[in-house]
Design an enzyme around this catalytic site. Structure first.
Site, short mmCIF file in Angstrom:
data_model
loop_
_atom_site.label_atom_id
_atom_site.label_comp_id
_atom_site.label_asym_id
_atom_site.label_seq_id
_atom_site.Cartn_x
_atom_site.Cartn_y
_atom_site.Cartn_z
N ASP A 77 86.91 48.85 30.55
CA ASP A 77 87.82 48.15 31.46
C ASP A 77 87.41 46.70 31.68
O ASP A 77 86.32 46.29 31.28
CB ASP A 77 87.90 48.91 32.80
CG ASP A 77 86.55 49.43 33.27
OD1 ASP A 77 85.52 48.90 32.84
OD2 ASP A 77 86.53 50.37 34.07
N ASN A 148 85.67 57.17 44.32
CA ASN A 148 87.01 57.77 44.49
C ASN A 148 87.39 58.66 43.31
O ASN A 148 88.53 59.09 43.20
CB ASN A 148 88.05 56.66 44.68
CG ASN A 148 88.03 55.67 43.53
OD1 ASN A 148 87.39 55.92 42.51
ND2 ASN A 148 88.74 54.56 43.68
N HIS A 150 87.28 57.76 40.10
CA HIS A 150 87.82 57.10 38.90
C HIS A 150 86.84 57.18 37.73
O HIS A 150 85.63 57.27 37.92
CB HIS A 150 88.25 55.65 39.19
CG HIS A 150 87.16 54.65 39.39
ND1 HIS A 150 87.34 53.47 40.08
CD2 HIS A 150 85.86 54.62 38.99
CE1 HIS A 150 86.23 52.77 40.08
NE2 HIS A 150 85.32 53.43 39.42
N GLU A 155 92.31 55.11 38.38
CA GLU A 155 92.19 55.34 39.81
C GLU A 155 92.93 56.63 40.20
O GLU A 155 93.70 57.18 39.40
CB GLU A 155 92.81 54.15 40.57
CG GLU A 155 92.19 52.80 40.21
CD GLU A 155 90.80 52.60 40.81
OE1 GLU A 155 90.03 53.57 40.94
OE2 GLU A 155 90.48 51.44 41.14
C1 F6R Z 1 82.83 50.40 34.89
C2 F6R Z 1 83.68 51.58 35.14
C3 F6R Z 1 83.59 52.33 36.42
C4 F6R Z 1 82.15 52.63 36.87
C5 F6R Z 1 82.14 53.33 38.22
C6 F6R Z 1 80.73 53.56 38.73
O1 F6R Z 1 83.10 49.83 33.63
O2 F6R Z 1 84.45 51.90 34.31
O3 F6R Z 1 84.30 53.52 36.29
O4 F6R Z 1 81.52 53.41 35.91
O5 F6R Z 1 82.84 52.57 39.16
O6 F6R Z 1 80.13 52.34 39.03
P1 F6R Z 1 78.58 52.25 39.39
O7 F6R Z 1 77.84 52.63 38.15
O8 F6R Z 1 78.34 50.80 39.73
O9 F6R Z 1 78.35 53.19 40.52
#
Ligand code: F6R
Length: 252
Positions: A77, A148, A150, A155
């Site tokens: 992303d 959440n 995702h 989302e």
């Molecule tokens: C990032 C992504 C997100 C993260 C998720 C966890 O490229 O796709 O899905 O993997 O938000 O983020 P952290 O590792 O910072 O807790």
């Protein structure tokens, strides 16, 4: 593949053990592909969670002659509205945390563009899907999980059959990013993400979750009826998926 209530296989381990295990798997894939004269195609996340994996892969290049010449990467992303050099862009994160450290050819690294013109976003997303297909599909998807539920920026509300597309970011996602951006008002409202179906198309999927702030969403990921309310539940039933999580995240 249909939505499945199958359990998600779990490996309880420390963050350091998880980093070593995932890096070992990725290295084995790269070497096996090289022996066959083929590229290894990785799907990669940003965030805090994968940093240990990137460090370990850098170490393996240095100490164990791991060669990344036959690696192609696709990131999950990118925030929309950020130029590539923005301190919070995922392109910059990947370059600084991983690609530049291992000397990966920029032509082998794909990240959705954060500064694509609005009128071009749909075509850009379709092109991203085509590039993944042309690369032979994703061999290995490494994922974190948002508080959440995702995966990527899929989302809550994301469909099982979604593909790479523009999304509106959820309030929890934006709140979690606010500190890095220096305030909620600076966090982009939109992003481009690989879809749930794109991720599930990977031949192997590994999900990392560490720390007590992932405990609630992990419980829902493991126990809720799979559905768009917690997109990570869609991972259950993938033929080769594993969650590597520490005791704090597992509530053990
Ligand atoms: C990032 C992504 C997100 C993260 C998720 C966890 O490229 O796709 O899905 O993997 O938000 O983020 P952290 O590792 O910072 O807790």
């Amino acid at each position: 593949m249909t939505t499945s209530t199958a359990p998600l296989p779990i490996q309880a381990c420390s963050p350091a053990e998880a980093a070593r295990e995932v890096a070992r798997e990725i290295a084995a894939l790269i070497r096996e592909r090289r022996a066959a004269g083929r590229m290894a195609v990785l799907c990669l996340p940003t965030g805090r969670t994968p940093l240990g994996v990137y460090d370990e892969l850098v170490r393996m290049q240095r100490d164990e002659a791991l060669d990344f010449a036959n690696v192609t990467t696709f990131n999950l992303d990118e925030f929309l509205g950020l130029p590539p050099e923005h301190p919070q862009s995922f392109r910059r994160y990947m370059r600084e945390r991983f690609f530049a450290r291992i000397g990966l050819e920029p032509t082998h690294t794909w990240i959705p563009s954060g500064d694509v013109a609005p009128a071009q976003i749909a075509a850009h997303c379709a092109e991203y899907e085509r590039e993944i297909a042309d690369a032979g599909g994703l061999d290995y998807a490494l994922l974190g999980i948002g508080r959440n539920g995702h995966i990527g920026f899929n989302e809550p509300g994301s469909a099982r059959d979604s593909r790479t597309r523009e999304v509106r970011l959820h309030e929890v996602t934006r709140a979690d990013a606010a500190r890095a951006f220096g305030g909620l008002e600076f966090v982009p409202e939109r992003a481009i993400t690989m879809g749930v179906a794109t991720i599930l198309g990977a031949r192997r999927v590994r999900v990392l979750a560490f720390g007590a702030d992932k405990r609630d969403i992990l419980r829902r990921t493991l126990e809720d009826t799979p559905g768009p309310q917690v997109p990570a539940t869609f991972l259950r039933g993938h033929p080769d998926v594993r969650l590597l999580a520490d005791g704090a995240a597992l509530g053990r």
